[in-house]
Scaffold this motif. Structure first.
Motif, PDB file in Angstrom:
ATOM      1  N   LYS A  50       0.816  -1.215   0.000  1.00  0.00           N
ATOM      2  CA  LYS A  50       0.000   0.000   0.000  1.00  0.00           C
ATOM      3  C   LYS A  50       0.855   1.272   0.000  1.00  0.00           C
ATOM      4  O   LYS A  50       0.496   2.274  -0.613  1.00  0.00           O
ATOM      5  CB  LYS A  50      -0.941  -0.003   1.205  1.00  0.00           C
ATOM      6  CG  LYS A  50      -1.983   1.072   1.152  1.00  0.00           C
ATOM      7  CD  LYS A  50      -2.976   0.908   2.284  1.00  0.00           C
ATOM      8  CE  LYS A  50      -4.004   2.006   2.243  1.00  0.00           C
ATOM      9  NZ  LYS A  50      -4.972   1.879   3.323  1.00  0.00           N
ATOM     10  N   GLY A  54     -11.579   4.965  -2.997  1.00  0.00           N
ATOM     11  CA  GLY A  54     -10.187   5.199  -3.328  1.00  0.00           C
ATOM     12  C   GLY A  54      -9.746   4.376  -4.530  1.00  0.00           C
ATOM     13  O   GLY A  54     -10.157   3.232  -4.692  1.00  0.00           O
ATOM     14  N   TYR A  95      -6.182   3.259  -6.524  1.00  0.00           N
ATOM     15  CA  TYR A  95      -4.749   3.209  -6.296  1.00  0.00           C
ATOM     16  C   TYR A  95      -3.989   3.008  -7.600  1.00  0.00           C
ATOM     17  O   TYR A  95      -4.385   2.203  -8.440  1.00  0.00           O
ATOM     18  CB  TYR A  95      -4.415   2.076  -5.322  1.00  0.00           C
ATOM     19  CG  TYR A  95      -4.961   2.344  -3.940  1.00  0.00           C
ATOM     20  CD1 TYR A  95      -4.187   2.997  -2.993  1.00  0.00           C
ATOM     21  CD2 TYR A  95      -6.246   1.965  -3.591  1.00  0.00           C
ATOM     22  CE1 TYR A  95      -4.683   3.256  -1.724  1.00  0.00           C
ATOM     23  CE2 TYR A  95      -6.755   2.226  -2.327  1.00  0.00           C
ATOM     24  CZ  TYR A  95      -5.965   2.865  -1.397  1.00  0.00           C
ATOM     25  OH  TYR A  95      -6.463   3.134  -0.156  1.00  0.00           O
ATOM     26  N   GLN A 122      -4.045   9.544   2.441  1.00  0.00           N
ATOM     27  CA  GLN A 122      -4.945   8.398   2.387  1.00  0.00           C
ATOM     28  C   GLN A 122      -6.015   8.451   3.468  1.00  0.00           C
ATOM     29  O   GLN A 122      -6.350   7.448   4.090  1.00  0.00           O
ATOM     30  CB  GLN A 122      -4.157   7.092   2.443  1.00  0.00           C
ATOM     31  CG  GLN A 122      -3.200   6.953   1.293  1.00  0.00           C
ATOM     32  CD  GLN A 122      -2.488   5.623   1.258  1.00  0.00           C
ATOM     33  OE1 GLN A 122      -2.613   4.814   2.162  1.00  0.00           O
ATOM     34  NE2 GLN A 122      -1.745   5.383   0.202  1.00  0.00           N
ATOM     35  N   ARG A 132      -2.916   7.075  -3.803  1.00  0.00           N
ATOM     36  CA  ARG A 132      -4.374   6.991  -3.724  1.00  0.00           C
ATOM     37  C   ARG A 132      -5.006   8.245  -4.315  1.00  0.00           C
ATOM     38  O   ARG A 132      -4.558   9.363  -4.085  1.00  0.00           O
ATOM     39  CB  ARG A 132      -4.820   6.843  -2.267  1.00  0.00           C
ATOM     40  CG  ARG A 132      -6.321   6.679  -2.106  1.00  0.00           C
ATOM     41  CD  ARG A 132      -6.672   6.441  -0.642  1.00  0.00           C
ATOM     42  NE  ARG A 132      -8.043   6.044  -0.487  1.00  0.00           N
ATOM     43  CZ  ARG A 132      -9.013   6.846  -0.067  1.00  0.00           C
ATOM     44  NH1 ARG A 132      -8.743   8.097   0.259  1.00  0.00           N
ATOM     45  NH2 ARG A 132     -10.249   6.411   0.039  1.00  0.00           N
TER      46      ARG A 132
END
Length: 72
Positions: free
Chosen positions: A11, A43, A45, A37, A16
């Motif tokens: 992540k 969201g 990505y 974030q 994002r």
């Protein structure tokens, strides 16, 4: 997972973006970056690859059309 290349990344390596709060205004149809974030909403990505960042606006518009039920 990057929504453009569909590869999995940690992540922390993904950027994002969120859908603008008001999709009715034409000037706000572009995705809004969310580096912390924490912004509310769906969201999306994107990884750090140049090709993915380049294609992201096109993919985002397609997702928004699909979500609103618009045809091509």
């Amino acid at each position: 997972m990057c929504i453009v290349c569909r590869q999995r990344f940690p992540k922390g390596e993904l950027t994002r973006h969120v859908r603008p709060a008001d999709m009715e205004k034409p000037e706000t149809n572009d995705p809004v970056s969310d580096p912390e974030q924490i912004k509310p909403g769906r969201g999306f990505y994107v990884c750090v690859q140049a090709r993915c960042r380049e294609l992201f606006p096109k993919v985002f518009k397609g997702l928004m059309k699909k979500r609103k039920g618009e045809s091509r």
